[in-house]
Write a protein that holds these residues in place. Sequence first.
Motif, short mmCIF file in Angstrom:
data_model
loop_
_atom_site.label_atom_id
_atom_site.label_comp_id
_atom_site.label_asym_id
_atom_site.label_seq_id
_atom_site.Cartn_x
_atom_site.Cartn_y
_atom_site.Cartn_z
N ALA A 40 -3.37 -0.97 15.45
CA ALA A 40 -3.99 -2.13 16.10
C ALA A 40 -3.13 -3.35 15.83
CB ALA A 40 -5.40 -2.36 15.55
N PRO A 41 -3.18 -4.34 16.73
CA PRO A 41 -2.39 -5.56 16.50
C PRO A 41 -2.95 -6.38 15.33
CG PRO A 41 -3.75 -5.81 18.45
CD PRO A 41 -3.93 -4.39 17.99
N THR A 42 -2.08 -7.19 14.75
CA THR A 42 -2.48 -8.12 13.70
C THR A 42 -2.45 -9.53 14.28
OG1 THR A 42 -1.51 -6.71 11.99
CG2 THR A 42 -1.91 -9.01 11.41
N PRO A 43 -3.62 -10.11 14.60
CA PRO A 43 -3.65 -11.46 15.16
C PRO A 43 -3.10 -12.48 14.17
CG PRO A 43 -5.76 -10.35 15.47
CD PRO A 43 -4.96 -9.52 14.51
N VAL A 44 -2.28 -13.38 14.67
CA VAL A 44 -1.76 -14.45 13.83
C VAL A 44 -2.93 -15.30 13.34
CG1 VAL A 44 -0.35 -16.55 13.85
CG2 VAL A 44 0.51 -14.46 14.92
N GLY A 45 -2.84 -15.70 12.09
CA GLY A 45 -3.91 -16.49 11.47
C GLY A 45 -4.87 -15.65 10.67
N LYS A 46 -4.84 -14.34 10.86
CA LYS A 46 -5.72 -13.45 10.10
C LYS A 46 -5.07 -13.07 8.79
CE LYS A 46 -9.14 -12.71 13.02
NZ LYS A 46 -10.55 -12.74 12.70
N ARG A 47 -5.88 -12.58 7.86
CA ARG A 47 -5.38 -12.09 6.59
C ARG A 47 -5.33 -10.57 6.60
NH1 ARG A 47 -8.21 -14.61 1.51
NH2 ARG A 47 -9.95 -13.42 2.35
N ILE A 48 -4.35 -10.03 5.91
CA ILE A 48 -4.23 -8.59 5.77
C ILE A 48 -4.25 -8.22 4.29
CG2 ILE A 48 -2.91 -8.27 7.91
CD1 ILE A 48 -0.37 -7.96 6.12
N ARG A 49 -4.62 -6.98 4.04
CA ARG A 49 -4.45 -6.40 2.71
C ARG A 49 -4.20 -4.91 2.90
NH1 ARG A 49 -10.40 -6.58 -0.20
NH2 ARG A 49 -11.50 -5.31 1.34
N ALA A 50 -3.66 -4.29 1.87
CA ALA A 50 -3.32 -2.87 1.96
C ALA A 50 -4.05 -2.07 0.89
CB ALA A 50 -1.81 -2.67 1.83
N HIS A 51 -4.34 -0.84 1.26
CA HIS A 51 -4.92 0.13 0.34
C HIS A 51 -3.88 1.23 0.16
CE1 HIS A 51 -8.81 -1.84 0.98
NE2 HIS A 51 -8.46 -1.87 2.26
N PHE A 52 -3.49 1.48 -1.07
CA PHE A 52 -2.46 2.45 -1.41
C PHE A 52 -3.10 3.58 -2.22
CE2 PHE A 52 -0.52 -1.73 -1.25
CZ PHE A 52 0.68 -1.55 -0.60
N LYS A 53 -3.08 4.78 -1.69
CA LYS A 53 -3.58 5.93 -2.46
C LYS A 53 -2.38 6.77 -2.87
CE LYS A 53 -6.46 10.02 -2.38
NZ LYS A 53 -7.31 10.92 -1.57
N LEU A 54 -2.23 6.96 -4.16
CA LEU A 54 -1.17 7.82 -4.68
C LEU A 54 -1.62 9.26 -4.48
CD1 LEU A 54 1.58 8.07 -6.09
CD2 LEU A 54 0.36 7.90 -8.28
N SER A 55 -1.05 9.92 -3.46
CA SER A 55 -1.54 11.25 -3.11
C SER A 55 -0.78 12.39 -3.78
CB SER A 55 -1.50 11.45 -1.58
OG SER A 55 -0.20 11.28 -1.08
N LYS A 56 0.46 12.12 -4.21
CA LYS A 56 1.22 13.19 -4.86
C LYS A 56 2.44 12.58 -5.54
CE LYS A 56 3.37 16.22 -2.14
NZ LYS A 56 3.76 17.41 -1.36
N VAL A 57 2.84 13.19 -6.66
CA VAL A 57 4.09 12.86 -7.34
C VAL A 57 4.77 14.18 -7.63
CG1 VAL A 57 5.20 11.80 -9.34
CG2 VAL A 57 3.13 10.76 -8.38
N GLU A 58 6.00 14.31 -7.17
CA GLU A 58 6.72 15.57 -7.38
C GLU A 58 8.11 15.31 -7.95
OE1 GLU A 58 7.61 17.61 -3.63
OE2 GLU A 58 7.26 15.71 -2.60
N GLU A 59 8.49 16.14 -8.90
CA GLU A 59 9.83 16.04 -9.45
C GLU A 59 10.78 16.76 -8.51
OE1 GLU A 59 12.15 16.43 -13.70
OE2 GLU A 59 10.40 17.69 -13.37
N ARG A 60 11.77 16.04 -8.00
CA ARG A 60 12.74 16.62 -7.07
C ARG A 60 13.85 17.32 -7.82
NH1 ARG A 60 15.05 13.02 -3.06
NH2 ARG A 60 15.38 14.95 -1.96
N LYS A 61 14.33 16.67 -8.86
CA LYS A 61 15.32 17.23 -9.78
C LYS A 61 15.26 16.38 -11.03
CE LYS A 61 19.24 14.93 -7.50
NZ LYS A 61 20.52 15.16 -6.84
N PRO A 62 15.89 16.78 -12.11
CA PRO A 62 15.79 15.98 -13.34
C PRO A 62 16.15 14.51 -13.10
CG PRO A 62 16.82 18.08 -13.81
CD PRO A 62 16.67 18.00 -12.30
N GLY A 63 15.25 13.64 -13.52
CA GLY A 63 15.48 12.21 -13.38
C GLY A 63 15.11 11.62 -12.03
N GLN A 64 14.53 12.44 -11.12
CA GLN A 64 14.11 11.95 -9.80
C GLN A 64 12.70 12.45 -9.48
OE1 GLN A 64 16.72 12.84 -6.57
NE2 GLN A 64 18.44 11.71 -7.43
#
Length: 149
Positions: A95-119
């Motif tokens: 949806a568009p964000t009208p100018v003059g409005k306020r926004i906020r974000a919701h962040f859900k950490l859904s997964k953390v995976e080790e790709r290789k050592p140190g990453q």
Amino acid sequence: MSMDDYVTRVGETFTSDWFEMSQDRVNQFADLTIDHNFIHVDVERSKAETPFGGTIAHGYFTLSMLSHLGATCLPGFPPGMIPMNYGFEKLRFSAPTPVGKRIRAHFKLSKVEERKPGQWLSHWDVTVEVEGQDGPAIRAHWLTLLLQG
């Protein structure tokens, strides 16, 4: 916080502070990106010629605010880890964000995976809400790569 502590946050949702999408900020973004489409910068024409009732923020401007919004609410990263923007698995401008409005974000950490050592790859389900508007402006699956420093 250790990496084990960070991983235990999977499933948690974090909500940012509100941020106003002002016309001045939209105009600055238009100047930086050389995107002066009238729907973003011409208030009178946007009122007269669009269904939005005025100017709207660039979708990419709204998206670019995720780093700032996240900084207001996300847990810290483990010491010695350097967070890098890795990209998006899915991104929708719902949806568009009208100018003059306020926004906020919701962040859900859904997964953390080790790709290789140190990453480690963090998966975030993100929605950007516009104050007083039904449905989000953005839905995204954002990836952050944590690198051992």
